[in-house]
Design a protein around this motif. Structure first.
Motif, PDB file in Angstrom:
ATOM      1  N   ALA A  96      71.118  39.838   9.512  1.00 43.89           N
ATOM      2  CA  ALA A  96      71.453  40.944   8.621  1.00 43.89           C
ATOM      3  C   ALA A  96      70.123  41.428   8.075  1.00 43.89           C
ATOM      4  N   HIS A  97      69.612  42.496   8.636  1.00 46.16           N
ATOM      5  CA  HIS A  97      68.213  42.853   8.428  1.00 46.16           C
ATOM      6  C   HIS A  97      67.990  44.338   8.690  1.00 46.16           C
ATOM      7  N   LEU A  98      67.402  45.016   7.711  1.00 48.54           N
ATOM      8  CA  LEU A  98      67.173  46.442   7.855  1.00 48.54           C
ATOM      9  C   LEU A  98      65.923  46.686   8.698  1.00 48.54           C
ATOM     10  N   SER A  99      66.108  46.772  10.000  1.00 45.57           N
ATOM     11  CA  SER A  99      64.970  47.017  10.891  1.00 45.57           C
ATOM     12  C   SER A  99      65.275  48.246  11.741  1.00 45.57           C
ATOM     13  N   GLY A 119      68.879  36.611   4.840  1.00 44.46           N
ATOM     14  CA  GLY A 119      67.553  36.353   4.317  1.00 44.46           C
ATOM     15  C   GLY A 119      67.528  36.046   2.828  1.00 44.46           C
ATOM     16  N   ALA A 120      66.374  35.564   2.374  1.00 45.80           N
ATOM     17  CA  ALA A 120      66.195  35.178   0.972  1.00 45.80           C
ATOM     18  C   ALA A 120      66.287  36.374   0.032  1.00 45.80           C
ATOM     19  N   GLU A 121      66.607  36.053  -1.207  1.00 44.74           N
ATOM     20  CA  GLU A 121      66.857  37.088  -2.203  1.00 44.74           C
ATOM     21  C   GLU A 121      65.713  38.095  -2.353  1.00 44.74           C
ATOM     22  N   GLU A 123      62.496  37.880  -0.381  1.00 43.23           N
ATOM     23  CA  GLU A 123      61.742  38.115   0.850  1.00 43.23           C
ATOM     24  C   GLU A 123      62.560  38.706   1.989  1.00 43.23           C
ATOM     25  N   GLY A 124      63.865  38.501   1.963  1.00 44.68           N
ATOM     26  CA  GLY A 124      64.692  38.976   3.055  1.00 44.68           C
ATOM     27  C   GLY A 124      64.531  38.067   4.272  1.00 44.68           C
ATOM     28  N   VAL A 125      64.922  38.581   5.432  1.00 47.36           N
ATOM     29  CA  VAL A 125      64.791  37.817   6.675  1.00 47.36           C
ATOM     30  C   VAL A 125      63.312  37.782   7.057  1.00 47.36           C
ATOM     31  N   VAL A 137      71.750  43.481  12.354  1.00 45.94           N
ATOM     32  CA  VAL A 137      72.851  44.327  11.898  1.00 45.94           C
ATOM     33  C   VAL A 137      72.576  44.842  10.500  1.00 45.94           C
ATOM     34  N   ILE A 138      72.988  46.088  10.250  1.00 43.98           N
ATOM     35  CA  ILE A 138      72.852  46.645   8.904  1.00 43.98           C
ATOM     36  C   ILE A 138      74.158  47.169   8.369  1.00 43.98           C
ATOM     37  N   ILE A 139      74.253  47.151   7.031  1.00 45.42           N
ATOM     38  CA  ILE A 139      75.379  47.737   6.312  1.00 45.42           C
ATOM     39  C   ILE A 139      74.842  49.049   5.765  1.00 45.42           C
ATOM     40  N   PRO A 140      75.465  50.172   6.121  1.00 42.75           N
ATOM     41  CA  PRO A 140      74.935  51.463   5.688  1.00 42.75           C
ATOM     42  C   PRO A 140      74.871  51.615   4.158  1.00 42.75           C
ATOM     43  N   MET A 141      73.772  52.131   3.665  1.00 42.44           N
ATOM     44  CA  MET A 141      73.523  52.286   2.236  1.00 42.44           C
ATOM     45  C   MET A 141      73.361  53.775   1.906  1.00 42.44           C
ATOM     46  N   PHE A 142      74.137  54.273   0.965  1.00 40.91           N
ATOM     47  CA  PHE A 142      74.081  55.707   0.638  1.00 40.91           C
ATOM     48  C   PHE A 142      73.482  55.989  -0.739  1.00 40.91           C
ATOM     49  N   ASN A 149      73.064  42.631  -2.783  1.00 40.82           N
ATOM     50  CA  ASN A 149      72.977  41.194  -3.092  1.00 40.82           C
ATOM     51  C   ASN A 149      73.319  40.424  -1.808  1.00 40.82           C
ATOM     52  N   VAL A 150      72.658  39.308  -1.556  1.00 38.54           N
ATOM     53  CA  VAL A 150      72.833  38.592  -0.287  1.00 38.54           C
ATOM     54  C   VAL A 150      74.264  38.087  -0.092  1.00 38.54           C
ATOM     55  N   SER A 151      74.927  37.620  -1.154  1.00 39.99           N
ATOM     56  CA  SER A 151      76.294  37.119  -0.964  1.00 39.99           C
ATOM     57  C   SER A 151      77.255  38.291  -0.727  1.00 39.99           C
TER      58      SER A 151
HETATM   59  C1  LIG Z   1      68.398  41.045  -1.449  1.00 37.26           C
HETATM   60  S1  LIG Z   1      68.354  41.170   0.282  1.00 37.26           S
HETATM   61  C2  LIG Z   1      66.646  41.024   0.674  1.00 37.26           C
HETATM   62  C3  LIG Z   1      65.852  42.216   0.271  1.00 37.26           C
HETATM   63  C4  LIG Z   1      64.419  42.167   0.837  1.00 37.26           C
HETATM   64  N1  LIG Z   1      63.532  42.908  -0.049  1.00 37.26           N
HETATM   65  C5  LIG Z   1      64.360  42.715   2.248  1.00 37.26           C
HETATM   66  O1  LIG Z   1      63.437  43.473   2.535  1.00 37.26           O
HETATM   67  O2  LIG Z   1      65.207  42.412   3.093  1.00 37.26           O
HETATM   68  C6  LIG Z   1      68.880  39.560   0.849  1.00 37.26           C
HETATM   69  C7  LIG Z   1      69.524  39.547   2.200  1.00 37.26           C
HETATM   70  O3  LIG Z   1      70.816  40.201   2.142  1.00 37.26           O
HETATM   71  C8  LIG Z   1      71.082  40.822   3.383  1.00 37.26           C
HETATM   72  N2  LIG Z   1      71.304  42.262   3.149  1.00 37.26           N
HETATM   73  C9  LIG Z   1      71.194  42.921   1.973  1.00 37.26           C
HETATM   74  N3  LIG Z   1      71.510  44.211   2.113  1.00 37.26           N
HETATM   75  C10 LIG Z   1      71.819  44.398   3.410  1.00 37.26           C
HETATM   76  C11 LIG Z   1      72.247  45.524   4.170  1.00 37.26           C
HETATM   77  N4  LIG Z   1      72.404  46.733   3.640  1.00 37.26           N
HETATM   78  N5  LIG Z   1      72.491  45.327   5.486  1.00 37.26           N
HETATM   79  C12 LIG Z   1      72.357  44.103   6.050  1.00 37.26           C
HETATM   80  N6  LIG Z   1      71.966  43.013   5.383  1.00 37.26           N
HETATM   81  C13 LIG Z   1      71.701  43.149   4.074  1.00 37.26           C
HETATM   82  C14 LIG Z   1      69.906  40.544   4.299  1.00 37.26           C
HETATM   83  O4  LIG Z   1      70.150  39.404   5.084  1.00 37.26           O
HETATM   84  C15 LIG Z   1      68.791  40.272   3.308  1.00 37.26           C
HETATM   85  O5  LIG Z   1      67.779  39.473   3.883  1.00 37.26           O
END
Ligand SMILES: C[S@@+](CC[C@H](N)C(=O)[O-])C[C@H]1O[C@@H](n2cnc3c(N)ncnc32)[C@H](O)[C@@H]1O
Ligand SMILES: C[S@@+](CC[C@H](N)C(=O)[O-])C[C@H]1O[C@@H](n2cnc3c(N)ncnc32)[C@H](O)[C@@H]1O
Lengths: 191, 191
Positions: A96-99, A119-121, A123-125, A137-142, A149-151
């Motif tokens: 789950a990673h915004l790449s 990923g961590a709160e 640092e992320g993945v 995979v990403i969850i769309p953000m508007f 939040n990770v959970s």
């Molecule tokens: C608080 S976020 C980490 C934020 C960090 N600054 C980064 O660049 O990823 C913690 C974790 O939640 C998951 N996560 C948060 N938002 C997400 C999203 N929109 N889509 C997919 N995964 C998400 C990812 O696994 C992420 O590593």
């Protein structure tokens, strides 16, 4: 211990999806770990893998309290070891990673054996996790926030997996071997 | 302030769904409030209503930090007042509540004006809230735990609302009046 409680334990184990797991990379806040394990139990994820630099007692504490007791938490020394374990068991690892190569989570087939890497709160993945994963995979953000939040992220994706597996009939028959169900029942009856 | 930042602020406001809101009844843990507001921003919920017995500073703090700044938090003295406000604005109130009349959240039409009512961490939705709501919705649970973390429950339902509204084309045109978009941009540019 009542007959009803035993029945609910059996029903829970008959809904478990052995090929749907999660991998937490340096996720450390107790309330996040606790919320994630609660979600795992609700969706039928039987096992969570955790990589923690500091051999967090928080992971173990989360695992032994509340809903954590019903989800097996396997700790690993490092992320490559954890990913090898999961891929070795036949599961694809989705970070789950915004790449740039990330796919919308609703377009991924979660009925196949898979493990969600979170990923961590802060640092992320990690770069390593992003590299070793089979996909992102990403969850769309508007909005203006960059992440959830990770959970929360874990749950949104896991309940999509639940939806897909419900549609595919994967909750209709037990998927854990009967021997494992009985072994786990005995464990749960003697905490 | 960059042109890109201003553009992202405008894009955010052009995705806001004025008729999709949340109502938090005695939800008090800071990490839960913060996670809920983050989700609201991501899905386009412009306003969260909060009823808090102790006039929690936590609600106000959550509202003014992190993603909370982008979501309007309106506090109310009591739950009936909050529900009257929301219903008065034309929204149906759906209580996320495990009751006998609860409907699976995936079967509810969230493209219509609606407000999601969430209950407190321990007490859940009050009897009063359950009574005043227009309906109850549940997220199916397949484990031994009885409930999900409140911010997790909120997100699972709100991202289903996002999915439905995406399919209905509700994010394609701005739904806030242009005057309100401009007024909010001015506010956001002068925090
Ligand atoms: C608080 S976020 C980490 C934020 C960090 N600054 C980064 O660049 O990823 C913690 C974790 O939640 C998951 N996560 C948060 N938002 C997400 C999203 N929109 N889509 C997919 N995964 C998400 C990812 O696994 C992420 O590593
Ligand atoms: C921790 S739960 C409250 C548990 C409380 N013991 C009860 O009986 O409701 C906090 C809130 O999250 C929401 N929630 C938690 N799990 C849910 C589920 N499976 N379906 C719908 N809403 C849920 C509800 O709004 C609930 O009031």
């Amino acid at each position: 211990m009542t007959a009803r409680r035993l029945h609910r334990m059996r029903q829970t184990l008959e809904h478990r999806q052995p090929d749907l797991q999660v991998l937490l990379d340096q996720v450390h806040k107790p309330h996040n770990l606790s919320a994630i394990l609660r979600t795992c139990d609700a969706v039928g994820v039987p096992r969570a893998h955790a990589v923690s630099r500091h051999q967090d007692f928080t992971v173990h504490r989360a695992a032994s309290s509340g809903t954590g007791q019903w989800v097996d938490v396997q700790t690993h020394t490092d992320l490559p070891a954890a990913i090898r374990t999961v891929q070795g068991a036949g599961m694809k690892v989705y970070a789950a990673h915004l790449s740039e190569v990330a796919v919308d989570y609703r377009a991924v087939d979660f009925t196949q054996p898979c493990c969600l890497l979170l990923g961590a709160e802060k640092e992320g993945v990690s770069a390593e996790g992003a590299e070793l994963a089979d996909g992102h995979v990403i969850i769309p953000m508007f909005g203006l926030g960059a992440s959830l939040n990770v959970s929360v992220a874990a749950a949104v994706i896991l309940f999509e997996a639940q939806r897909q597996r419900l549609a595919a009939g994967l909750y209709e028959q037990p998927r854990l071997p009967e021997a494992e169900i009985r072994r786990t029942l005995v464990e749960w009856l003697h905490p």
